[in-house]
Design a protein around this motif. Structure first.
Motif, PDB file in Angstrom:
ATOM      1  N   ASP A 182      64.960  24.129  -0.719  1.00 33.72           N
ATOM      2  CA  ASP A 182      63.882  24.560   0.188  1.00 33.72           C
ATOM      3  C   ASP A 182      62.500  24.344  -0.421  1.00 33.72           C
ATOM      4  O   ASP A 182      61.650  25.240  -0.440  1.00 33.72           O
TER       5      ASP A 182
ATOM      6  N   THR B  96      58.783  23.350  -0.648  1.00 34.15           N
ATOM      7  CA  THR B  96      57.682  23.276   0.307  1.00 34.15           C
ATOM      8  C   THR B  96      56.504  22.536  -0.325  1.00 34.15           C
ATOM      9  O   THR B  96      56.535  22.184  -1.509  1.00 34.15           O
ATOM     10  N   ASN B  97      55.462  22.293   0.454  1.00 32.53           N
ATOM     11  CA  ASN B  97      54.359  21.465  -0.039  1.00 32.53           C
ATOM     12  C   ASN B  97      53.460  22.232  -1.015  1.00 32.53           C
ATOM     13  O   ASN B  97      53.296  23.448  -0.909  1.00 32.53           O
TER      14      ASN B  97
ATOM     15  N   LYS C  31      63.387  12.525   8.666  1.00 29.61           N
ATOM     16  CA  LYS C  31      62.213  13.146   9.310  1.00 29.61           C
ATOM     17  C   LYS C  31      60.888  12.669   8.720  1.00 29.61           C
ATOM     18  O   LYS C  31      59.899  13.384   8.702  1.00 29.61           O
TER      19      LYS C  31
ATOM     20  N   GLY D 212      50.531  18.661  -0.189  1.00 27.15           N
ATOM     21  CA  GLY D 212      50.013  19.433   0.937  1.00 27.15           C
ATOM     22  C   GLY D 212      48.701  18.907   1.493  1.00 27.15           C
ATOM     23  O   GLY D 212      48.355  19.193   2.645  1.00 27.15           O
TER      24      GLY D 212
ATOM     25  N   ASP E 214      49.632  13.445   6.505  1.00 29.95           N
ATOM     26  CA  ASP E 214      50.956  13.346   7.127  1.00 29.95           C
ATOM     27  C   ASP E 214      51.880  14.512   6.766  1.00 29.95           C
ATOM     28  O   ASP E 214      53.036  14.540   7.190  1.00 29.95           O
ATOM     29  N   CYS E 215      51.373  15.453   5.989  1.00 29.12           N
ATOM     30  CA  CYS E 215      52.163  16.637   5.656  1.00 29.12           C
ATOM     31  C   CYS E 215      52.000  17.650   6.795  1.00 29.12           C
ATOM     32  O   CYS E 215      51.178  18.572   6.737  1.00 29.12           O
ATOM     33  N   VAL E 216      52.784  17.463   7.844  1.00 32.25           N
ATOM     34  CA  VAL E 216      52.668  18.260   9.080  1.00 32.25           C
ATOM     35  C   VAL E 216      53.999  18.954   9.360  1.00 32.25           C
ATOM     36  O   VAL E 216      55.013  18.725   8.702  1.00 32.25           O
ATOM     37  N   ASP E 217      53.981  19.820  10.393  1.00 35.09           N
ATOM     38  CA  ASP E 217      55.173  20.598  10.717  1.00 35.09           C
ATOM     39  C   ASP E 217      56.370  19.723  11.100  1.00 35.09           C
ATOM     40  O   ASP E 217      57.526  20.146  10.956  1.00 35.09           O
ATOM     41  N   ASP E 218      56.092  18.524  11.577  1.00 29.08           N
ATOM     42  CA  ASP E 218      57.190  17.653  12.026  1.00 29.08           C
ATOM     43  C   ASP E 218      58.136  17.260  10.892  1.00 29.08           C
ATOM     44  O   ASP E 218      59.294  16.892  11.142  1.00 29.08           O
TER      45      ASP E 218
ATOM     46  N   ILE F 130      59.067  19.309   8.473  1.00 31.34           N
ATOM     47  CA  ILE F 130      59.785  20.476   7.967  1.00 31.34           C
ATOM     48  C   ILE F 130      61.288  20.258   8.124  1.00 31.34           C
ATOM     49  O   ILE F 130      61.761  19.856   9.182  1.00 31.34           O
TER      50      ILE F 130
END
Length: 273
Positions: free
Chosen positions: A127, A129-130, A180, A247, A251-255, A257
């Motif tokens: 898991d 994250t950025n 993704k 981050g 291009d570090c977007v919710d899409d 995730i």
């Protein structure tokens, strides 16, 4: 006139009586019907045939059931491996086994080694994250082996010439799987004998490298390539690979995730003297 005397007719009454008695005795005994015996034999044979068919059917069902269970188990194991492989990603280093066996090119997590190794695996980060690349410790290349942070993969290893020949080699750092479009925001720092370069994918608008990167990915599936000549016996090259999600990348977007990425680095000898 004197007439002829008639001969007496033979007395058949006794014979008739005997025949009648025999008929009466015969009538009291039921006849043997051979057709009934044949029918019974056919019934027995039919029952035996059906019993064999039932037994054969039971065996087939049992075998099919076992095969079904085995197939389900194989699929479950394959799914579990695939899930962990893709869901969390990792980093693997490999040396061509022929080069290891015949030329002594080997891998180690420390400068000292007691056996030759063809494959090394970094620990997995779950898991992730950025973060910002500035959050990664400046001395990240000073620790051997796996030393991941909470949101980055860090792995240090050594490529060693344990043979008797001077070698030239090349190494390819490649993207083995991605989902993704998470690679749009991935950063890979490569420390080669203490020298650092940060690699990232070309900007999504096609206008060159990101501002925090030293170089763009070599291709859509390759991060970078390195070459080394004059790799003498007992020489050691130290590599540290750091992977994170930047981050500050547009291009570090919710899409992305839930996206995954796996990288690997392959070394092979190109020349031996």
């Amino acid at each position: 006139m004197i007439g002829r005397k008639k001969k007496n007719a033979p007395d058949t009454s006794a014979e008739n009586n005997s025949a009648e008695n025999q008929s009466a005795e015969t009538a009291g005994t039921p006849p043997v019907d051979t057709r009934d015996n044949e029918g019974k034999l056919r019934d027995v044979l039919e029952l035996r045939r059906k019993a064999k068919e039932v037994k054969r059917y039971a065996i087939v069902i049992r075998v099919l059931s076992l095969l079904t269970v085995l197939l389900i188990a194989i699929v479950a194991v394959a799914y579990a491996i695939s899930y962990f492989y893709d869901q969390f990603g990792s980093f693997t280093v490999r040396v061509n086994k022929y080069d290891m066996i015949n030329q002594g090119l080997t891998l180690s997590e420390t400068p000292e080694y007691n056996k030759t190794m063809a494959v090394l695996n970094a620990d997995i980060v779950y898991d992730m994250t950025n973060i910002s690349g500035n959050d990664i410790p400046a001395n990240v290349d000073k620790v051997n082996g796996s030393h991941n942070g909470e949101n980055y993969i860090a792995y240090t290893f050594y490529l060693i010439n344990s043979g008797d020949d001077t070698l030239s080699y090349e190494g390819d750092l490649v993207i083995e799987s991605v989902s993704k479009n998470v690679d749009e925001a991935v950063r890979v720092a490569v420390y080669q004998n203490g020298e650092k370069k940060v690699y990232g994918k070309t900007k999504s608008d096609g206008n060159g490298k990101e501002s925090d990167c030293d170089e763009e990915f070599a291709s859509s599936t390759k991060v970078m390539q390195t070459f080394r000549e004059g790799f003498t016996p007992n020489s050691k090259d130290k590599y540290t690979i750091v992977i994170w999600l930047e981050g500050n990348d547009p291009d570090c977007v919710d899409d992305i995730i839930g996206g995954t990425i796996k990288l690997g680095m392959d070394f092979k000898i190109t020349e031996s003297t």
